[in-house]
Design a protein around this motif. Structure first.
Motif, PDB file in Angstrom:
ATOM      1  N   PRO A  20      -1.455  35.775 -22.192  1.00  0.00           N
ATOM      2  CA  PRO A  20      -0.395  35.773 -23.205  1.00  0.00           C
ATOM      3  C   PRO A  20       0.766  34.864 -22.790  1.00  0.00           C
ATOM      4  O   PRO A  20       1.189  34.864 -21.635  1.00  0.00           O
ATOM      5  N   GLY A  21       1.248  34.080 -23.760  1.00  0.00           N
ATOM      6  CA  GLY A  21       2.373  33.198 -23.491  1.00  0.00           C
ATOM      7  C   GLY A  21       1.988  31.797 -23.094  1.00  0.00           C
ATOM      8  O   GLY A  21       2.843  30.901 -23.070  1.00  0.00           O
ATOM      9  N   ARG A  22       0.717  31.555 -22.783  1.00  0.00           N
ATOM     10  CA  ARG A  22       0.279  30.201 -22.402  1.00  0.00           C
ATOM     11  C   ARG A  22      -0.115  29.440 -23.663  1.00  0.00           C
ATOM     12  O   ARG A  22      -0.969  29.880 -24.427  1.00  0.00           O
ATOM     13  N   ASN A  23       0.512  28.288 -23.888  1.00  0.00           N
ATOM     14  CA  ASN A  23       0.204  27.463 -25.052  1.00  0.00           C
ATOM     15  C   ASN A  23      -0.953  26.529 -24.698  1.00  0.00           C
ATOM     16  O   ASN A  23      -0.764  25.477 -24.082  1.00  0.00           O
ATOM     17  N   LEU A  24      -2.153  26.939 -25.083  1.00  0.00           N
ATOM     18  CA  LEU A  24      -3.344  26.191 -24.685  1.00  0.00           C
ATOM     19  C   LEU A  24      -3.385  24.793 -25.281  1.00  0.00           C
ATOM     20  O   LEU A  24      -3.873  23.851 -24.639  1.00  0.00           O
ATOM     21  N   ALA A  25      -2.891  24.640 -26.499  1.00  0.00           N
ATOM     22  CA  ALA A  25      -2.922  23.325 -27.142  1.00  0.00           C
ATOM     23  C   ALA A  25      -2.087  22.316 -26.356  1.00  0.00           C
ATOM     24  O   ALA A  25      -2.522  21.182 -26.105  1.00  0.00           O
ATOM     25  N   ILE A  26      -0.897  22.720 -25.941  1.00  0.00           N
ATOM     26  CA  ILE A  26      -0.032  21.819 -25.168  1.00  0.00           C
ATOM     27  C   ILE A  26      -0.650  21.528 -23.801  1.00  0.00           C
ATOM     28  O   ILE A  26      -0.626  20.389 -23.321  1.00  0.00           O
ATOM     29  N   ILE A  27      -1.235  22.550 -23.181  1.00  0.00           N
ATOM     30  CA  ILE A  27      -1.882  22.344 -21.881  1.00  0.00           C
ATOM     31  C   ILE A  27      -3.005  21.319 -22.002  1.00  0.00           C
ATOM     32  O   ILE A  27      -3.171  20.445 -21.140  1.00  0.00           O
ATOM     33  N   MET A  28      -3.789  21.405 -23.093  1.00  0.00           N
ATOM     34  CA  MET A  28      -4.888  20.458 -23.282  1.00  0.00           C
ATOM     35  C   MET A  28      -4.371  19.053 -23.578  1.00  0.00           C
ATOM     36  O   MET A  28      -4.982  18.057 -23.161  1.00  0.00           O
ATOM     37  N   GLU A  29      -3.281  18.953 -24.298  1.00  0.00           N
ATOM     38  CA  GLU A  29      -2.675  17.641 -24.518  1.00  0.00           C
ATOM     39  C   GLU A  29      -2.279  17.014 -23.180  1.00  0.00           C
ATOM     40  O   GLU A  29      -2.528  15.828 -22.942  1.00  0.00           O
ATOM     41  N   ILE A  30      -1.648  17.803 -22.313  1.00  0.00           N
ATOM     42  CA  ILE A  30      -1.245  17.306 -21.007  1.00  0.00           C
ATOM     43  C   ILE A  30      -2.461  16.905 -20.177  1.00  0.00           C
ATOM     44  O   ILE A  30      -2.461  15.874 -19.491  1.00  0.00           O
ATOM     45  N   ALA A  31      -3.526  17.722 -20.247  1.00  0.00           N
ATOM     46  CA  ALA A  31      -4.747  17.407 -19.495  1.00  0.00           C
ATOM     47  C   ALA A  31      -5.347  16.085 -19.963  1.00  0.00           C
ATOM     48  O   ALA A  31      -5.790  15.262 -19.153  1.00  0.00           O
ATOM     49  N   ALA A  32      -5.343  15.866 -21.290  1.00  0.00           N
ATOM     50  CA  ALA A  32      -5.886  14.623 -21.835  1.00  0.00           C
ATOM     51  C   ALA A  32      -5.013  13.430 -21.442  1.00  0.00           C
ATOM     52  O   ALA A  32      -5.525  12.353 -21.069  1.00  0.00           O
ATOM     53  N   MET A  33      -3.694  13.596 -21.532  1.00  0.00           N
ATOM     54  CA  MET A  33      -2.782  12.519 -21.147  1.00  0.00           C
ATOM     55  C   MET A  33      -2.908  12.191 -19.661  1.00  0.00           C
ATOM     56  O   MET A  33      -2.897  11.031 -19.250  1.00  0.00           O
ATOM     57  N   ASN A  34      -3.065  13.236 -18.842  1.00  0.00           N
ATOM     58  CA  ASN A  34      -3.221  13.036 -17.407  1.00  0.00           C
ATOM     59  C   ASN A  34      -4.529  12.327 -17.089  1.00  0.00           C
ATOM     60  O   ASN A  34      -4.600  11.486 -16.179  1.00  0.00           O
ATOM     61  N   HIS A  35      -5.582  12.651 -17.861  1.00  0.00           N
ATOM     62  CA  HIS A  35      -6.878  11.987 -17.678  1.00  0.00           C
ATOM     63  C   HIS A  35      -6.750  10.494 -17.983  1.00  0.00           C
ATOM     64  O   HIS A  35      -7.295   9.655 -17.253  1.00  0.00           O
ATOM     65  N   ARG A  36      -6.040  10.167 -19.048  1.00  0.00           N
ATOM     66  CA  ARG A  36      -5.812   8.760 -19.389  1.00  0.00           C
ATOM     67  C   ARG A  36      -5.009   8.061 -18.301  1.00  0.00           C
ATOM     68  O   ARG A  36      -5.278   6.906 -17.957  1.00  0.00           O
ATOM     69  N   ALA A  37      -4.011   8.758 -17.771  1.00  0.00           N
ATOM     70  CA  ALA A  37      -3.186   8.162 -16.721  1.00  0.00           C
ATOM     71  C   ALA A  37      -4.021   7.837 -15.480  1.00  0.00           C
ATOM     72  O   ALA A  37      -3.843   6.787 -14.844  1.00  0.00           O
ATOM     73  N   LYS A  38      -4.951   8.746 -15.137  1.00  0.00           N
ATOM     74  CA  LYS A  38      -5.819   8.496 -13.987  1.00  0.00           C
ATOM     75  C   LYS A  38      -6.688   7.252 -14.203  1.00  0.00           C
ATOM     76  O   LYS A  38      -6.940   6.489 -13.259  1.00  0.00           O
ATOM     77  N   LYS A  39      -7.133   7.044 -15.429  1.00  0.00           N
ATOM     78  CA  LYS A  39      -7.990   5.900 -15.727  1.00  0.00           C
ATOM     79  C   LYS A  39      -7.268   4.571 -15.531  1.00  0.00           C
ATOM     80  O   LYS A  39      -7.889   3.548 -15.266  1.00  0.00           O
ATOM     81  N   ILE A  40      -5.933   4.582 -15.689  1.00  0.00           N
ATOM     82  CA  ILE A  40      -5.187   3.335 -15.511  1.00  0.00           C
ATOM     83  C   ILE A  40      -4.509   3.282 -14.139  1.00  0.00           C
ATOM     84  O   ILE A  40      -3.671   2.424 -13.886  1.00  0.00           O
ATOM     85  N   GLY A  41      -4.902   4.230 -13.274  1.00  0.00           N
ATOM     86  CA  GLY A  41      -4.457   4.137 -11.891  1.00  0.00           C
ATOM     87  C   GLY A  41      -3.330   5.039 -11.466  1.00  0.00           C
ATOM     88  O   GLY A  41      -2.852   4.945 -10.329  1.00  0.00           O
ATOM     89  N   THR A  42      -2.872   5.938 -12.333  1.00  0.00           N
ATOM     90  CA  THR A  42      -1.789   6.863 -11.971  1.00  0.00           C
ATOM     91  C   THR A  42      -2.373   8.234 -11.679  1.00  0.00           C
ATOM     92  O   THR A  42      -2.793   8.943 -12.580  1.00  0.00           O
TER      93      THR A  42
END
Length: 308
Positions: A268-290
């Motif tokens: 309860p209280g965890r916003n899964l949609a926002i967490i998944m957005e961050i996970a996707a953004m972080n995955h993209r960042a890793k692909k470009i070297g961050t």
């Protein structure tokens, strides 16, 4: 072994049927690669890819038609082995009477297209690549988040569909809910799509099935997407230690391909949609070297070394 009936290829590309119409449902394609018999027409037959579609374009047919009639018949006859699914002439070329006669005797269909040889081979190879690809259906939800194909897994009732609905409302796109068809296309690429019966549908418990296109418009869906990230949802377990830095890597294996996977505890209280957005953004960042966890680890190790 998966196969595609020649009739399906003929219908897909609206190919002209010169002969063998009655064979189109009986002859099957089992290999996505396509052959342009050049050396074979010149008389070299030590190696002949006899299970492939044989495509004759301007170069092959111009050479073939330049031969003496008897040599022409002999060279063309050598192509007509029983395992050949069909012969296809491109650029609007038409077969000669002798070619039609030989093909009918050998039970090999001859088809034709107005397309250039290069265009037809590219389009048909892509079509066969999809239809002949290894396929499996798994339980889950597939969404496109910031251009990253995210496969959401987890036990029934944990909130996969509800999270997908929130993601759609936030501007992301649904590929499939409840069941995802995975195909191994090209080397090390896994493509996910929805079964036809489930396209555009989302199941919300207590409400029922909804058509997301009707409610949110055509921009909220797409037909298929490469799976680049897997999110596994599970109920929060106080006794379990969850990843905090992101240094440990976990993978979901399908068709021999390892796809990066994160396990997200649901509470309860965890916003899964926002967490998944961050996970996707972080995955993209890793692909470009961050890679933030690795950078943090290096800084921490450097600081420890300095203080020793």
């Amino acid at each position: 072994m998966k196969n595609v009936a020649v009739h399906k290829l003929q219908k897909k590309f609206n190919l002209t049927i010169f002969s063998g119409e009655e064979l189109l449902d009986k002859k099957h394609i089992t290999i996505k690669d396509i052959s342009r018999p050049a050396l074979e027409l010149a008389g070299y037959d030590a190696y002949y890819p006899k299970k492939r579609i044989q495509v004759l374009g301007k170069t092959e047919l111009t050479f073939l038609y330049s031969l003496e009639p008897e040599v022409q018949k002999l060279r063309f006859k050598n192509l007509l082995l029983e395992t050949v699914p069909c012969i296809i002439l491109t650029r609007g070329f038409k077969p000669t009477e002798s070619m039609l006669s030989l093909a009918q005797k050998s039970n090999i269909p001859i088809l034709g297209t107005e397309r250039t040889t290069t265009d037809f081979i590219a389009l048909s190879t892509d079509f066969l690549d999809r239809d002949l690809a290894p396929t499996k259906t798994i339980h889950g939800v597939l969404v496109d988040i910031y251009g990253v194909g995210v496969l959401i897994k987890g036990q029934s009732g944990i909130g996969k569909s509800e999270t997908a609905l929130e993601l759609i409302k936030r501007g992301h796109r649904l590929i499939s809910d409840d069941a995802v068809e995975l195909r191994s296309i090209r080397e090390r690429a896994i493509i996910g799509a929805a079964p036809k019966v489930l396209e555009h549908l989302l199941e919300i418990r207590g409400v029922g099935l909804i058509n997301v296109v009707s409610l949110f418009g055509t921009g909220c869906v797409r037909s298929q997407k490469e799976v680049e990230l897997v999110i596994n949802l599970e109920h929060w377990d106080d006794k379990k230690s969850y990843e905090r830095l992101g240094l440990d890597k976990h993978y979901f294996e399908v068709f021999g391909v390892n796809i990066e996977m994160h396990t997200i505890p649901v509470a309860p209280g965890r916003n899964l949609a926002i967490i998944m957005e961050i996970a996707a953004m972080n995955h993209r960042a890793k692909k470009i070297g961050t890679n933030t966890p690795e950078e943090f680890s290096k800084k921490l190790n450097s600081l420890i070394t300095q203080n020793q």
